[in-house]
Design a protein around this motif. Structure first.
Motif, PDB file in Angstrom:
ATOM      1  N   GLY A 198      16.727  -4.350   0.295  1.00 58.28           N
ATOM      2  CA  GLY A 198      16.305  -5.037   1.498  1.00 58.28           C
ATOM      3  C   GLY A 198      14.873  -5.533   1.434  1.00 58.28           C
ATOM      4  N   ALA A 199      14.509  -6.390   2.425  1.00 57.36           N
ATOM      5  CA  ALA A 199      13.165  -6.978   2.496  1.00 57.36           C
ATOM      6  C   ALA A 199      12.772  -7.151   3.945  1.00 57.36           C
ATOM      7  CB  ALA A 199      13.140  -8.315   1.776  1.00 57.36           C
ATOM      8  N   ARG A 200      11.462  -7.333   4.177  1.00 61.68           N
ATOM      9  CA  ARG A 200      10.943  -7.578   5.516  1.00 61.68           C
ATOM     10  C   ARG A 200      10.126  -8.860   5.516  1.00 61.68           C
ATOM     11  NH1 ARG A 200       8.774  -1.461   6.941  1.00 61.68           N
ATOM     12  NH2 ARG A 200      10.850  -0.488   7.189  1.00 61.68           N
ATOM     13  N   GLU A 201      10.231  -9.616   6.574  1.00 65.86           N
ATOM     14  CA  GLU A 201       9.529 -10.894   6.680  1.00 65.86           C
ATOM     15  C   GLU A 201       8.017 -10.717   6.634  1.00 65.86           C
ATOM     16  OE1 GLU A 201       9.344 -14.745   9.698  1.00 65.86           O
ATOM     17  OE2 GLU A 201      10.897 -13.211   9.952  1.00 65.86           O
ATOM     18  N   SER A 202       7.527  -9.594   7.116  1.00 62.17           N
ATOM     19  CA  SER A 202       6.083  -9.362   7.163  1.00 62.17           C
ATOM     20  C   SER A 202       5.480  -9.087   5.788  1.00 62.17           C
ATOM     21  CB  SER A 202       5.773  -8.180   8.078  1.00 62.17           C
ATOM     22  OG  SER A 202       6.407  -6.993   7.610  1.00 62.17           O
ATOM     23  N   GLU A 203       6.318  -8.793   4.801  1.00 60.58           N
ATOM     24  CA  GLU A 203       5.823  -8.492   3.453  1.00 60.58           C
ATOM     25  C   GLU A 203       5.589  -9.812   2.707  1.00 60.58           C
ATOM     26  OE1 GLU A 203       8.294  -4.266   3.267  1.00 60.58           O
ATOM     27  OE2 GLU A 203       8.969  -5.989   2.083  1.00 60.58           O
ATOM     28  N   ALA A 204       4.415 -10.407   2.927  1.00 65.73           N
ATOM     29  CA  ALA A 204       4.148 -11.758   2.446  1.00 65.73           C
ATOM     30  C   ALA A 204       3.563 -11.814   1.040  1.00 65.73           C
ATOM     31  CB  ALA A 204       3.191 -12.476   3.410  1.00 65.73           C
ATOM     32  N   THR A 205       2.990 -10.723   0.563  1.00 67.39           N
ATOM     33  CA  THR A 205       2.368 -10.730  -0.770  1.00 67.39           C
ATOM     34  C   THR A 205       3.203  -9.915  -1.748  1.00 67.39           C
ATOM     35  OG1 THR A 205       1.032  -8.747  -0.383  1.00 67.39           O
ATOM     36  CG2 THR A 205       0.098 -10.876   0.312  1.00 67.39           C
ATOM     37  N   LEU A 206       2.914 -10.100  -3.030  1.00 69.12           N
ATOM     38  CA  LEU A 206       3.625  -9.341  -4.053  1.00 69.12           C
ATOM     39  C   LEU A 206       3.413  -7.844  -3.867  1.00 69.12           C
ATOM     40  CD1 LEU A 206       2.791 -11.472  -7.241  1.00 69.12           C
ATOM     41  CD2 LEU A 206       4.982 -11.379  -6.031  1.00 69.12           C
ATOM     42  N   GLN A 255      -4.171 -10.382  -9.229  1.00 69.55           N
ATOM     43  CA  GLN A 255      -2.781 -10.116  -8.853  1.00 69.55           C
ATOM     44  C   GLN A 255      -2.329  -8.750  -9.359  1.00 69.55           C
ATOM     45  OE1 GLN A 255      -0.478 -13.424 -10.337  1.00 69.55           O
ATOM     46  NE2 GLN A 255      -0.523 -14.476  -8.358  1.00 69.55           N
ATOM     47  N   LEU A 256      -2.661  -8.458 -10.610  1.00 71.42           N
ATOM     48  CA  LEU A 256      -2.242  -7.183 -11.192  1.00 71.42           C
ATOM     49  C   LEU A 256      -2.932  -6.008 -10.514  1.00 71.42           C
ATOM     50  CD1 LEU A 256      -2.162  -8.079 -14.992  1.00 71.42           C
ATOM     51  CD2 LEU A 256      -0.204  -7.668 -13.492  1.00 71.42           C
ATOM     52  N   LYS A 257      -4.207  -6.169 -10.201  1.00 72.74           N
ATOM     53  CA  LYS A 257      -4.939  -5.083  -9.557  1.00 72.74           C
ATOM     54  C   LYS A 257      -4.289  -4.713  -8.225  1.00 72.74           C
ATOM     55  CE  LYS A 257      -9.522  -3.699  -7.935  1.00 72.74           C
ATOM     56  NZ  LYS A 257     -10.927  -4.113  -7.707  1.00 72.74           N
ATOM     57  N   ALA A 258      -3.961  -5.718  -7.425  1.00 75.56           N
ATOM     58  CA  ALA A 258      -3.312  -5.457  -6.134  1.00 75.56           C
ATOM     59  C   ALA A 258      -1.918  -4.883  -6.329  1.00 75.56           C
ATOM     60  CB  ALA A 258      -3.245  -6.752  -5.323  1.00 75.56           C
ATOM     61  N   PHE A 259      -1.183  -5.423  -7.296  1.00 70.74           N
ATOM     62  CA  PHE A 259       0.195  -4.986  -7.534  1.00 70.74           C
ATOM     63  C   PHE A 259       0.235  -3.540  -8.017  1.00 70.74           C
ATOM     64  CE2 PHE A 259       4.256  -4.873  -9.835  1.00 70.74           C
ATOM     65  CZ  PHE A 259       5.093  -5.493  -8.908  1.00 70.74           C
ATOM     66  N   TYR A 260      -0.607  -3.210  -8.989  1.00 68.34           N
ATOM     67  CA  TYR A 260      -0.597  -1.857  -9.547  1.00 68.34           C
ATOM     68  C   TYR A 260      -1.194  -0.822  -8.598  1.00 68.34           C
ATOM     69  CZ  TYR A 260       0.503  -4.072 -14.045  1.00 68.34           C
ATOM     70  OH  TYR A 260       1.093  -4.787 -15.051  1.00 68.34           O
ATOM     71  N   SER A 261      -2.027  -1.263  -7.675  1.00 64.63           N
ATOM     72  CA  SER A 261      -2.626  -0.312  -6.725  1.00 64.63           C
ATOM     73  C   SER A 261      -1.572   0.334  -5.836  1.00 64.63           C
ATOM     74  CB  SER A 261      -3.669  -1.017  -5.850  1.00 64.63           C
ATOM     75  OG  SER A 261      -3.059  -1.966  -4.987  1.00 64.63           O
ATOM     76  N   VAL A 262      -0.393  -0.289  -5.763  1.00 66.12           N
ATOM     77  CA  VAL A 262       0.707   0.265  -4.976  1.00 66.12           C
ATOM     78  C   VAL A 262       1.124   1.629  -5.536  1.00 66.12           C
ATOM     79  CG1 VAL A 262       3.122  -0.086  -4.314  1.00 66.12           C
ATOM     80  CG2 VAL A 262       1.514  -2.003  -4.246  1.00 66.12           C
ATOM     81  N   LEU A 263       0.935   1.831  -6.831  1.00 65.94           N
ATOM     82  CA  LEU A 263       1.299   3.109  -7.443  1.00 65.94           C
ATOM     83  C   LEU A 263       0.530   4.263  -6.819  1.00 65.94           C
ATOM     84  CD1 LEU A 263       1.438   2.180 -11.250  1.00 65.94           C
ATOM     85  CD2 LEU A 263       3.286   2.205  -9.584  1.00 65.94           C
ATOM     86  N   LYS A 264      -0.658   3.967  -6.311  1.00 68.38           N
ATOM     87  CA  LYS A 264      -1.446   5.019  -5.668  1.00 68.38           C
ATOM     88  C   LYS A 264      -1.123   5.133  -4.183  1.00 68.38           C
ATOM     89  CE  LYS A 264      -6.152   6.770  -5.199  1.00 68.38           C
ATOM     90  NZ  LYS A 264      -7.585   6.562  -5.527  1.00 68.38           N
ATOM     91  N   THR A 265      -0.980   3.999  -3.513  1.00 71.47           N
ATOM     92  CA  THR A 265      -0.746   4.039  -2.065  1.00 71.47           C
ATOM     93  C   THR A 265       0.639   4.573  -1.715  1.00 71.47           C
ATOM     94  OG1 THR A 265       0.053   1.749  -2.014  1.00 71.47           O
ATOM     95  CG2 THR A 265      -2.313   2.105  -1.716  1.00 71.47           C
ATOM     96  N   GLN A 266       1.592   4.427  -2.614  1.00 78.13           N
ATOM     97  CA  GLN A 266       2.962   4.884  -2.354  1.00 78.13           C
ATOM     98  C   GLN A 266       3.282   6.182  -3.077  1.00 78.13           C
ATOM     99  OE1 GLN A 266       3.328   3.248   0.303  1.00 78.13           O
ATOM    100  NE2 GLN A 266       5.425   2.532  -0.058  1.00 78.13           N
ATOM    101  N   ASP A 267       2.277   6.967  -3.327  1.00 77.73           N
ATOM    102  CA  ASP A 267       2.438   8.211  -4.073  1.00 77.73           C
ATOM    103  C   ASP A 267       3.559   9.096  -3.538  1.00 77.73           C
ATOM    104  OD1 ASP A 267       1.455  10.353  -5.955  1.00 77.73           O
ATOM    105  OD2 ASP A 267       1.117  11.359  -4.034  1.00 77.73           O
ATOM    106  N   ARG A 268       3.717   9.169  -2.222  1.00 79.25           N
ATOM    107  CA  ARG A 268       4.715  10.075  -1.640  1.00 79.25           C
ATOM    108  C   ARG A 268       6.140   9.656  -1.969  1.00 79.25           C
ATOM    109  NH1 ARG A 268       2.649   6.812   2.213  1.00 79.25           N
ATOM    110  NH2 ARG A 268       4.003   5.777   3.721  1.00 79.25           N
ATOM    111  N   TYR A 269       6.332   8.402  -2.400  1.00 76.14           N
ATOM    112  CA  TYR A 269       7.674   7.922  -2.715  1.00 76.14           C
ATOM    113  C   TYR A 269       7.949   7.869  -4.225  1.00 76.14           C
ATOM    114  CZ  TYR A 269       7.675   6.283   2.136  1.00 76.14           C
ATOM    115  OH  TYR A 269       7.607   6.209   3.508  1.00 76.14           O
TER     116      TYR A 269
END
Length: 523
Positions: free
Chosen positions: A114-122, A168-182
């Motif tokens: 699934g996806a959400r309309e508010s998720e506008a960036t990679l 782009q990569l810096k923002a994309f890979y930073s998700v690995l830290k922010t989503q740690d609980r998942y």
């Protein structure tokens, strides 16, 4: 034997009977002792296959691991949702190329989770799909990223596009830290490690195992693994080349061994070259021939690097482990790319000593660079074999004529500084010829430009730029550069060469031959 040359899919390798060096113990150790990892290794070293092995493990495919070390260690064989990104094969030299690749991966995952309309960036889309996958499957997700740095290495010549990719990569890979609980597990591979303001600045939760002695043989193969798994292949190679098995192992070692990713550890063989050699029963530079290191030429251009320094480098841990586009030192990228390796460690000053790992890399690297320093470098008219014979025989006029032709009408492709250009070119020429060549050798009264030694001759060469050959020859005499060889039985040849910055070639040369010393016992 079936050799898995070019096979990067673990399931395909295991189900089709290919030979396999068991690395599954590393999979279990990583999965049970930590969560976030980064591994830097040269290309064609098995990084992609190892990621595929991790993927099969986290998919719970127990049957693929039967007979391997992990089979009896793991008891659950649980299945997890996996996000596997492979940046190895894409071309990132065009604008928006990275966006299109990542967008394609995200679109595929969003069709399932699934996806959400508010998720506008990679980054927001990646963040969202990770959370939804974990919630839907009721467990953490596994993230595998292969060759994370390919977009950066491919754009060294385009700083503007490179900066866009990095952002782009810096923002994309930073998700690995922010989503740690998942996230259950994450593993990133690449050739280089970029630090400071680059893509790793936010990923302080990554454990870098690139120089961890516990994981030195995670990719590639040790000599023990080679002898244990490929005894039959070594016997066939020996027979095909008329050698003993002992001589065959020695040849494999000299040509393909020698990689050290930490000081005082076992040498690692290049797996791609070894497998090709065993399969084709011929020794060739397989690893070097599969990828032209064009980005190394870019680095040499950017930094006006002196090639003779390459095998004398002494670097600290901070330097060898981090690469930044603003750095003035190309050595970290050259090391991490596999063209240099750790040869020793200076405990007192905490410095690594670097050098070429083996014959394949040294010969391939020098031969690749030679045509870039001279247009004659890739023409048969240069007649390398005749050049070698002339140097060995002391035929100065003949080899100087060839040397003059070597520099004629060159395109000056690499170095921007004339003096550095000629010094690098001379080093390459004589090094490739197989002679013992040194440059800028300190003496008691100066610094010798070039010293070449053969079994019968010692060549002391002084070079001038926009000066005169006589002036160069006079410096050899005044500085007494020949003094260390006064008792040597070989013939000493003093050679002055003047280069022209205008023509970028040899303008004139002059020699003085010092006769060979003879011992007389009847006088």
């Amino acid at each position: 034997m079936k050799y898995p040359i070019g096979i990067q899919d673990f399931e395909k390798l295991r189900t089709n009977g290919y030979s396999y060096v068991d690395k599954s113990r590393f999979v279990y150790k990583l999965a049970t002792e930590g969560e976030y990892y980064f591994l830097s290794r040269p290309r064609r070293f098995g990084k992609s296959l190892f990621l595929s092995t991790l993927e099969a493990y986290f998919q719970g495919k127990k049957e693929l691991f039967e007979g391997l070390a992990i089979y009896d260690l793991e008891t659950e064989w649980k299945k997890y949702p996996i996000f596997h990104i492979d940046l190895n094969t894409a071309n990132f030299r065009e604008k928006d190329s990275l966006y299109m690749v990542l967008n394609d991966y995200l679109t595929t995952w969003e069709s399932k989770y699934g996806a959400r309309e508010s998720e506008a960036t990679l980054a927001l889309r990646f963040k969202g799909v990770i959370a939804r996958a974990a919630e839907k499957e009721g467990c953490g997700v596994v993230i595998l990223i292969d060759e994370y740095d390919k977009p950066i290495l491919q754009t060294l010549r385009d700083p503007e596009l490179q900066a866009e990719h990095r952002a782009q990569l810096k923002a994309f890979y930073s998700v690995l830290k922010t989503q740690d609980r998942y996230i259950k597990f994450a593993f990133l591979t690449g050739v280089t490690k970029f630090g400071k303001v680059s893509v790793f600045s936010d990923l302080n939760n990554l454990t870098d195992i690139s120089m961890d002695h516990r994981y030195i043989s995670i990719c590639g193969m040790t000599e023990k693994e080679l002898l244990t798994n490929f005894k039959e292949g070594i016997s066939e190679l020996a027979e095909a080349n008329g050698d003993t098995e002992e001589a065959t192992i020695a040849k494999l070692k000299a040509r393909y061994d020698g990689y050290h990713f930490e000081e005082n550890t076992v040498g690692i063989y290049n797996p791609f070259s070894v497998l090709n050699t065993l399969s084709r029963l011929r020794y060739k530079d397989y690893w070097f021939e599969t990828g032209t290191p064009t980005f190394l030429v870019d680095l040499l251009k950017m930094h006006n690097y002196r090639l003779p320094d390459m095998t004398k480098e002494r670097v600290s841990d901070d330097v060898i482990n981090s690469v930044d586009s603003l750095s003035t030192n190309p050595i970290p990228v050259i090391y991490q790319s596999g063209y240099l390796t750790i040869k020793g460690y200076d405990e007192r000053f905490k410095k690594y000593l670097l050098g070429f790992p083996n014959k394949e890399v040294e010969e391939g690297f020098l031969n690749f660079l030679l045509p870039l320093y001279c247009s004659a470098g890739d023409r048969s008219a240069f007649m390398v074999d005749e050049f070698v014979k002339d140097v060995e025989a002391g035929h100065v006029e003949q080899f100087m004529n060839r040397l003059t032709a070597f520099f004629a009408d060159n395109s000056y492709q690499v170095a921007g500084e004339a003096e550095l250009y000629f010094q690098n070119a001379l080093y390459l020429i004589f090094k490739i010829m197989g002679f013992h060549t040194q440059v800028e050798i300190p003496t008691s009264d100066g610094r010798m430009d070039v010293l070449i030694q053969t079994s019968d001759y010692i060549y002391i060469i002084e070079c001038k730029l926009d000066g005169s050959a006589e002036e160069a020859l006079q410096q050899i005499e005044v500085k007494n550069y020949a003094a260390p060889f006064a008792m040597d039985k070989r013939t000493v040849v003093k050679l002055g060469i003047n280069f022209s910055s205008k023509t970028r070639g040899v303008e004139s040369w002059k020699q003085h031959e010092q006769h060979r010393r003879h011992d007389c016992y009847d006088c």
